[in-house]
Write a protein that holds these residues in place. Sequence first.
Motif, PDB file in Angstrom:
ATOM      1  N   TYR A  71       1.045  -0.736   0.036  1.00  0.00           N
ATOM      2  CA  TYR A  71      -0.069   0.059   0.090  1.00  0.00           C
ATOM      3  C   TYR A  71       0.866   1.353   0.205  1.00  0.00           C
ATOM      4  CZ  TYR A  71      -3.927  -3.174   1.031  1.00  0.00           C
ATOM      5  OH  TYR A  71      -4.706  -4.026   0.503  1.00  0.00           O
ATOM      6  N   PHE A  72       2.205   1.168   0.988  1.00  0.00           N
ATOM      7  CA  PHE A  72       2.780   2.384   0.383  1.00  0.00           C
ATOM      8  C   PHE A  72       4.221   2.284  -0.645  1.00  0.00           C
ATOM      9  CE2 PHE A  72       3.019   1.517   5.323  1.00  0.00           C
ATOM     10  CZ  PHE A  72       1.886   3.165   6.035  1.00  0.00           C
ATOM     11  N   GLY A  73       3.787   1.631  -1.690  1.00  0.00           N
ATOM     12  CA  GLY A  73       4.294   1.472  -2.110  1.00  0.00           C
ATOM     13  C   GLY A  73       3.170   2.175  -3.436  1.00  0.00           C
ATOM     14  N   TRP A  91      -3.307   8.613  -0.105  1.00  0.00           N
ATOM     15  CA  TRP A  91      -3.464   8.496   1.327  1.00  0.00           C
ATOM     16  C   TRP A  91      -4.850   7.174   2.218  1.00  0.00           C
ATOM     17  CZ3 TRP A  91       0.410   7.335   4.471  1.00  0.00           C
ATOM     18  CH2 TRP A  91       0.381   7.445   5.926  1.00  0.00           C
ATOM     19  N   GLU A  92      -5.300   8.280   1.595  1.00  0.00           N
ATOM     20  CA  GLU A  92      -6.870   7.852   2.334  1.00  0.00           C
ATOM     21  C   GLU A  92      -7.053   6.781   1.717  1.00  0.00           C
ATOM     22  OE1 GLU A  92     -10.913   9.785   3.472  1.00  0.00           O
ATOM     23  OE2 GLU A  92      -9.541  11.163   2.483  1.00  0.00           O
ATOM     24  N   GLU A  93      -7.330   7.255   0.812  1.00  0.00           N
ATOM     25  CA  GLU A  93      -7.619   6.150  -0.297  1.00  0.00           C
ATOM     26  C   GLU A  93      -7.177   4.300  -0.064  1.00  0.00           C
ATOM     27  OE1 GLU A  93      -8.218   7.245  -4.427  1.00  0.00           O
ATOM     28  OE2 GLU A  93      -9.483   8.644  -4.333  1.00  0.00           O
ATOM     29  N   GLU A  94      -6.005   4.487  -0.857  1.00  0.00           N
ATOM     30  CA  GLU A  94      -5.569   3.826  -0.167  1.00  0.00           C
ATOM     31  C   GLU A  94      -5.045   3.075   1.491  1.00  0.00           C
ATOM     32  OE1 GLU A  94      -3.770   1.187  -2.454  1.00  0.00           O
ATOM     33  OE2 GLU A  94      -4.111   2.887  -4.029  1.00  0.00           O
ATOM     34  N   LEU A  95      -5.310   3.818   2.453  1.00  0.00           N
ATOM     35  CA  LEU A  95      -4.868   3.106   3.178  1.00  0.00           C
ATOM     36  C   LEU A  95      -6.959   2.745   3.679  1.00  0.00           C
ATOM     37  CD1 LEU A  95      -2.887   5.987   6.183  1.00  0.00           C
ATOM     38  CD2 LEU A  95      -2.503   3.619   5.151  1.00  0.00           C
ATOM     39  N   GLU A  96      -7.031   3.136   3.642  1.00  0.00           N
ATOM     40  CA  GLU A  96      -8.683   2.500   3.734  1.00  0.00           C
ATOM     41  C   GLU A  96      -8.846   1.184   2.778  1.00  0.00           C
ATOM     42  OE1 GLU A  96     -11.909   5.105   2.018  1.00  0.00           O
ATOM     43  OE2 GLU A  96     -11.671   6.490   4.545  1.00  0.00           O
ATOM     44  N   LYS A  97      -8.660   1.285   2.251  1.00  0.00           N
ATOM     45  CA  LYS A  97      -8.055  -0.075   1.346  1.00  0.00           C
ATOM     46  C   LYS A  97      -6.856  -1.183   2.505  1.00  0.00           C
ATOM     47  CE  LYS A  97      -8.407   1.076  -3.475  1.00  0.00           C
ATOM     48  NZ  LYS A  97      -7.451   1.359  -4.614  1.00  0.00           N
ATOM     49  N   LEU A  99      -6.305  -0.906   5.631  1.00  0.00           N
ATOM     50  CA  LEU A  99      -6.833  -1.172   6.968  1.00  0.00           C
ATOM     51  C   LEU A  99      -8.387  -1.387   7.003  1.00  0.00           C
ATOM     52  CD1 LEU A  99      -5.494   2.554   8.601  1.00  0.00           C
ATOM     53  CD2 LEU A  99      -4.540  -0.371   8.656  1.00  0.00           C
ATOM     54  N   GLY A 100      -9.465  -1.665   6.159  1.00  0.00           N
ATOM     55  CA  GLY A 100     -10.438  -1.692   6.469  1.00  0.00           C
ATOM     56  C   GLY A 100     -10.413  -3.654   6.260  1.00  0.00           C
ATOM     57  N   PRO A 101     -10.171  -4.611   5.700  1.00  0.00           N
ATOM     58  CA  PRO A 101     -10.323  -5.486   6.069  1.00  0.00           C
ATOM     59  C   PRO A 101      -9.853  -6.326   7.465  1.00  0.00           C
ATOM     60  CG  PRO A 101      -8.850  -6.496   4.610  1.00  0.00           C
ATOM     61  CD  PRO A 101      -8.958  -4.484   4.720  1.00  0.00           C
ATOM     62  N   LEU A 102      -8.346  -5.545   8.144  1.00  0.00           N
ATOM     63  CA  LEU A 102      -8.044  -5.809   9.384  1.00  0.00           C
ATOM     64  C   LEU A 102      -9.362  -5.421  10.483  1.00  0.00           C
ATOM     65  CD1 LEU A 102      -4.615  -3.654   8.822  1.00  0.00           C
ATOM     66  CD2 LEU A 102      -5.420  -6.178   8.440  1.00  0.00           C
ATOM     67  N   PRO A 103      -8.835  -6.111  11.790  1.00  0.00           N
ATOM     68  CA  PRO A 103      -9.971  -6.122  12.695  1.00  0.00           C
ATOM     69  C   PRO A 103      -9.299  -4.926  13.708  1.00  0.00           C
ATOM     70  CG  PRO A 103      -8.187  -8.399  12.799  1.00  0.00           C
ATOM     71  CD  PRO A 103      -7.639  -7.173  12.055  1.00  0.00           C
ATOM     72  N   LEU A 104      -9.059  -4.088  13.501  1.00  0.00           N
ATOM     73  CA  LEU A 104      -9.286  -2.354  14.243  1.00  0.00           C
ATOM     74  C   LEU A 104     -10.608  -1.842  14.267  1.00  0.00           C
ATOM     75  CD1 LEU A 104      -6.044  -1.214  12.024  1.00  0.00           C
ATOM     76  CD2 LEU A 104      -5.581  -2.066  14.518  1.00  0.00           C
ATOM     77  N   ARG A 105     -10.521  -0.943  15.039  1.00  0.00           N
ATOM     78  CA  ARG A 105     -11.926  -0.143  15.562  1.00  0.00           C
ATOM     79  C   ARG A 105     -11.971   0.555  14.230  1.00  0.00           C
ATOM     80  NH1 ARG A 105     -11.162  -0.697  22.068  1.00  0.00           N
ATOM     81  NH2 ARG A 105     -11.842  -3.397  22.155  1.00  0.00           N
ATOM     82  N   LYS A 110      -9.395   5.376  11.438  1.00  0.00           N
ATOM     83  CA  LYS A 110     -10.235   6.704  10.858  1.00  0.00           C
ATOM     84  C   LYS A 110      -8.570   7.148  11.253  1.00  0.00           C
ATOM     85  CE  LYS A 110     -13.267  11.188  11.541  1.00  0.00           C
ATOM     86  NZ  LYS A 110     -14.762  11.033  11.930  1.00  0.00           N
ATOM     87  N   ALA A 111      -7.930   7.486  12.835  1.00  0.00           N
ATOM     88  CA  ALA A 111      -7.053   8.248  12.497  1.00  0.00           C
ATOM     89  C   ALA A 111      -5.733   7.986  11.454  1.00  0.00           C
ATOM     90  CB  ALA A 111      -6.658   7.620  13.867  1.00  0.00           C
ATOM     91  N   MET A 112      -5.572   7.078  11.107  1.00  0.00           N
ATOM     92  CA  MET A 112      -4.496   6.820  10.159  1.00  0.00           C
ATOM     93  C   MET A 112      -4.880   7.302   8.940  1.00  0.00           C
ATOM     94  SD  MET A 112      -1.502   5.091  11.325  1.00  0.00           S
ATOM     95  CE  MET A 112      -0.986   4.524   9.737  1.00  0.00           C
ATOM     96  N   SER A 113      -5.988   6.426   8.559  1.00  0.00           N
ATOM     97  CA  SER A 113      -6.420   7.334   6.925  1.00  0.00           C
ATOM     98  C   SER A 113      -6.337   8.848   7.453  1.00  0.00           C
ATOM     99  CB  SER A 113      -7.884   6.619   6.410  1.00  0.00           C
ATOM    100  OG  SER A 113      -8.585   7.358   7.465  1.00  0.00           O
ATOM    101  N   GLU A 114      -6.872   9.579   7.836  1.00  0.00           N
ATOM    102  CA  GLU A 114      -7.373  11.107   7.736  1.00  0.00           C
ATOM    103  C   GLU A 114      -6.374  11.506   7.954  1.00  0.00           C
ATOM    104  OE1 GLU A 114     -10.561  12.235  10.339  1.00  0.00           O
ATOM    105  OE2 GLU A 114     -11.700  11.222   8.722  1.00  0.00           O
TER     106      GLU A 114
END
Length: 172
Positions: A71-73, A91-97, A99-105, A110-114
Motif C-alpha cells: 500500500y505504501f508503494g 493516502w486516504e484511499e489506499e489506507l482505507e483499502k 486497513l478495511g479488512p483488518l480487525p482494528l476499531r 480513521k486516525a490513520m486514514s485521515e
Amino acid sequence: MYKAVGFLCILVGCAGWGHSLAGQEKERVRHLRALVRILGQMRSEISYGKHTMPEICLLLSELNDEYYSIYFGRIYERTAGESGTGFPKVWEEELEKCLGPLPLREDERKAMSELAKNLRFREENGQAGRVGQVEVFLEGRLRQAEETLENRSKMIHSVSILTGLLLAIMLL
C-alpha cells in the motif's frame, strides 16, 4: 448416537468460533504494533531525514512487512509523478483499502486514514508533531489491548463454550 454427534458438533463449532474471535484480538494487537512502528519511522523521517511524504512512503514500502509495503508503494507511485499533489486523497484511499479488512476499531482506522489531511503544515516540526499525536493515540490503544488481551481471550473462549453447551442443550 446422533444426539451425541450433534452435541459435539455444536460444541466444537462454538469453541472454534470463540477461538477465531480470540485470534482476531491477537491480530489487532499485532497490527497496532506495526502501525505504531510505522508512525515512529514516519515521524523520524520527517524530523531528521527532512523527506517529503511520498518519499517516506517509498522508504516504508521498502522497509516494512509485506502487507503494508504494498500500500505504501502504491501511494508513492500514485503521488510521486504529480509532485505530491493530491497526496491526502491518495493516502486516504489506499489506507482505507489497507486497513478495511483488518480487525482494528473504527477510530483507529480513521486516525490513520485521515492523517494526511492534517499534515498541511509547511514546517517539519508541525508535521512530525501531528504524526506523533496519532502515534501516541495508537500507542495508548496498543497498551490497553495488550493489557486486556489475555483476559479477553479467556472470556471469549469461556463464553463460546458456554454458548455451545446452551445451544446443544436447547436443541437436543
